[in-house]
Design an enzyme around this catalytic site. Structure first.
Site, PDB file in Angstrom:
ATOM      1  N   ASP A 107       2.159  11.236   6.524  1.00  0.00           N
ATOM      2  CA  ASP A 107       0.741  11.080   6.187  1.00  0.00           C
ATOM      3  C   ASP A 107       0.143  12.467   5.968  1.00  0.00           C
ATOM      4  OD1 ASP A 107      -1.468   8.845   6.162  1.00  0.00           O
ATOM      5  OD2 ASP A 107      -2.375  10.590   7.117  1.00  0.00           O
ATOM      6  N   GLU A 152      -2.288  15.565   4.859  1.00  0.00           N
ATOM      7  CA  GLU A 152      -3.703  15.904   4.715  1.00  0.00           C
ATOM      8  C   GLU A 152      -3.803  16.892   3.557  1.00  0.00           C
ATOM      9  OE1 GLU A 152      -6.122  14.378   6.389  1.00  0.00           O
ATOM     10  OE2 GLU A 152      -4.549  13.261   7.427  1.00  0.00           O
ATOM     11  N   ASP A 202       0.147   9.225  -0.579  1.00  0.00           N
ATOM     12  CA  ASP A 202       0.885  10.357  -0.014  1.00  0.00           C
ATOM     13  C   ASP A 202       2.001  10.830  -0.940  1.00  0.00           C
ATOM     14  OD1 ASP A 202      -0.157  10.790   2.907  1.00  0.00           O
ATOM     15  OD2 ASP A 202      -0.059   8.630   2.590  1.00  0.00           O
ATOM     16  N   HIS A 248      -7.628  11.430  10.961  1.00  0.00           N
ATOM     17  CA  HIS A 248      -7.461  12.395   9.872  1.00  0.00           C
ATOM     18  C   HIS A 248      -6.736  13.668  10.293  1.00  0.00           C
ATOM     19  CE1 HIS A 248      -9.813   9.713   7.477  1.00  0.00           C
ATOM     20  NE2 HIS A 248     -10.847   9.831   8.287  1.00  0.00           N
ATOM     21  N   ASP A 302      -2.368  10.603  12.701  1.00  0.00           N
ATOM     22  CA  ASP A 302      -2.331   9.451  11.798  1.00  0.00           C
ATOM     23  C   ASP A 302      -0.904   8.920  11.671  1.00  0.00           C
ATOM     24  OD1 ASP A 302      -5.029   9.471  11.334  1.00  0.00           O
ATOM     25  OD2 ASP A 302      -4.911  10.276   9.301  1.00  0.00           O
TER      26      ASP A 302
END
Length: 337
Positions: free
Chosen positions: A122, A124, A222, A281, A286
């Site tokens: 996941d 960012e 992603d 987040h 996550d």
């Protein structure tokens, strides 16, 4: 990175050499759409066997139960009693199906899991409060969480921050959303060396060589957007091992028979009777929470399988008729010609 994943459409192009690789990778997906994620095993039993009639009768009885009745039956059978009605119903159906098939020839060849390990990712990425349509998201956190599908446990994790190049200054919105500070990314390495270390971590786990594995994400962004865009920005060929993955939102919706509105991360956790653990987040947090959902689904009998891939630079669904294969062994990322 849920808020970023809902801000624009997936519109990516690839070089000719990358398209050729994707054609080979997703040869069975061209033009086909099939999101159903409750397939039978690769080696099916004989569905004329009377055991399937017994399963159908049990399912009918379960469908008529109230939530309190479902919880009471789960408690009686020493099953998890957490979750909404749809989750409890599916849990009971899977329990009775397993019990009925356990000593039946119809179960011949059935398998509980398709992979030895599932790697949850996941990312960012950089973002603005109102992203322009042409905004280039750069990965700033690269987390991975490894699930052992046999023990149903999280066994290891990887995390590194990444230094953005196109937009090196993080927006205040991005800092507040992700908790990633300017100092963190300033002190981080660019994407290419971080990807090399991520590949090395995967290789040390003997994934794709000794063990069968695949990737799992919360949605399509992603791999289909963030990693694809980042590889182009870093002049790296998109890694072959990341071309197919499990989109857990699709898997969850199809397995528990719920609408897409109930497949957001927090909603999936709540429906399963769990709460978010950590900071929303944060990529690693996550990933861990997504892994918790995946483990819960495996316990409930979901046979998680690949359902999305990149095909000619575009997101495609992988039909459930496609032969089940693990991701190839991770290779050191190559620079684009």
């Amino acid at each position: 990175m849920e808020s970023q994943k809902n801000t624009s459409q997936l519109v990516n192009k690839t070089s000719k050499s990358e398209e050729d690789e994707e054609e080979q990778c997703c040869a069975n997906t061209s033009g086909e759409k099939n999101d159903k994620q409750e397939p039978s095993s690769p080696k099916q039993g004989d569905f004329s066997d009377p055991v399937y009639k017994e399963i159908a009768v049990a399912n009918g009885a379960i469908n008529r139960m109230s939530r309190d009745e479902l919880r009471a039956k789960c408690a009686e059978l020493k099953l998890d009693t957490r979750g909404v009605k749809d989750v409890l119903r599916k849990r009971l159906k899977n329990y009775y199906k397993k019990q009925k098939l356990m000593h039946s020839p119809a179960a011949n060849g059935n398998s509980d899991v398709y992979f030895d390990y599932i790697c949850v990712v996941d990312f960012e990425a950089t973002c603005e409060e109102n992203n322009p349509h042409d905004y280039l998201h750069e990965i700033i956190e690269f987390p991975m969480v490894l699930i052992d599908t046999h023990t149903l446990e999280i066994v290891d994790s990887f995390q590194e921050y990444v230094k953005p190049v196109v937009n090196p200054q993080l927006s205040e919105f991005c800092v507040q959303l992700t908790g990633i500070t300017q100092k963190m990314v300033d002190e981080a390495k660019p994407f290419h060396p971080v990807l090399k270390r991520a590949v090395s971590w995967l290789q040390k786990k003997e994934l794709g060589t000794k063990y069968k594995y695949t990737f799992l994400t919360d949605g399509s962004w992603d791999m289909g957007k963030f990693l694809h865009t980042q590889c182009k920005l870093s002049a790296i060929r998109y890694p072959q091992f990341a071309r197919k993955w499990i989109n857990i939102r699709k898997s969850y919706g199809n397995f528990y028979k719920v609408p897409r509105t109930q497949t957001k991360l927090i909603c999936m956790l709540e429906n399963l009777g769990m709460q978010y653990d950590g900071r929303p987040h944060c990529g690693l947090d996550d990933s861990r929470n997504i892994a918790r959902i995946a483990i819960h689904m495996l316990k409930d009998g979901c046979q998680l399988r690949v359902n999305e891939c990149l095909h000619s630079g575009q997101l495609r669904s992988v039909p459930n008729t496609t032969p089940i294969e693990g991701a190839p062994a991770p290779q050191t990322p190559k620079k684009r010609d």
